[in-house]
Design a protein around this motif. Structure first.
Motif: not given
Length: 53
Positions: A26-29, A33-34, A39-45
């Motif tokens: 659970i903690v690893g998952g 996800c976090f 990383t998705a939020a910073n990809r094309d910022a």
């Protein structure tokens, strides 16, 4: 047919192993996800500049 269950107030070693494994999954998952969300939020910022007043 079914044996009587005797509870002595403690979990068995197998139960602790399963509990620890599930906790780590659970903690690893959630950590994965976090990380993916960050990383998705910073990809094309683009660089954010302050508004001109």
């Amino acid at each position: 047919m079914l044996a009587e269950i005797e509870y002595d107030g403690q979990l068995s070693a197998g139960a602790y192993i399963i509990l620890t494994t599930m906790f780590l999954l659970i903690v690893g998952g959630l950590s994965w996800c976090f990380y993916r969300a960050i990383t998705a939020a910073n990809r094309d910022a683009a660089e954010q500049l302050p508004d001109e007043e």
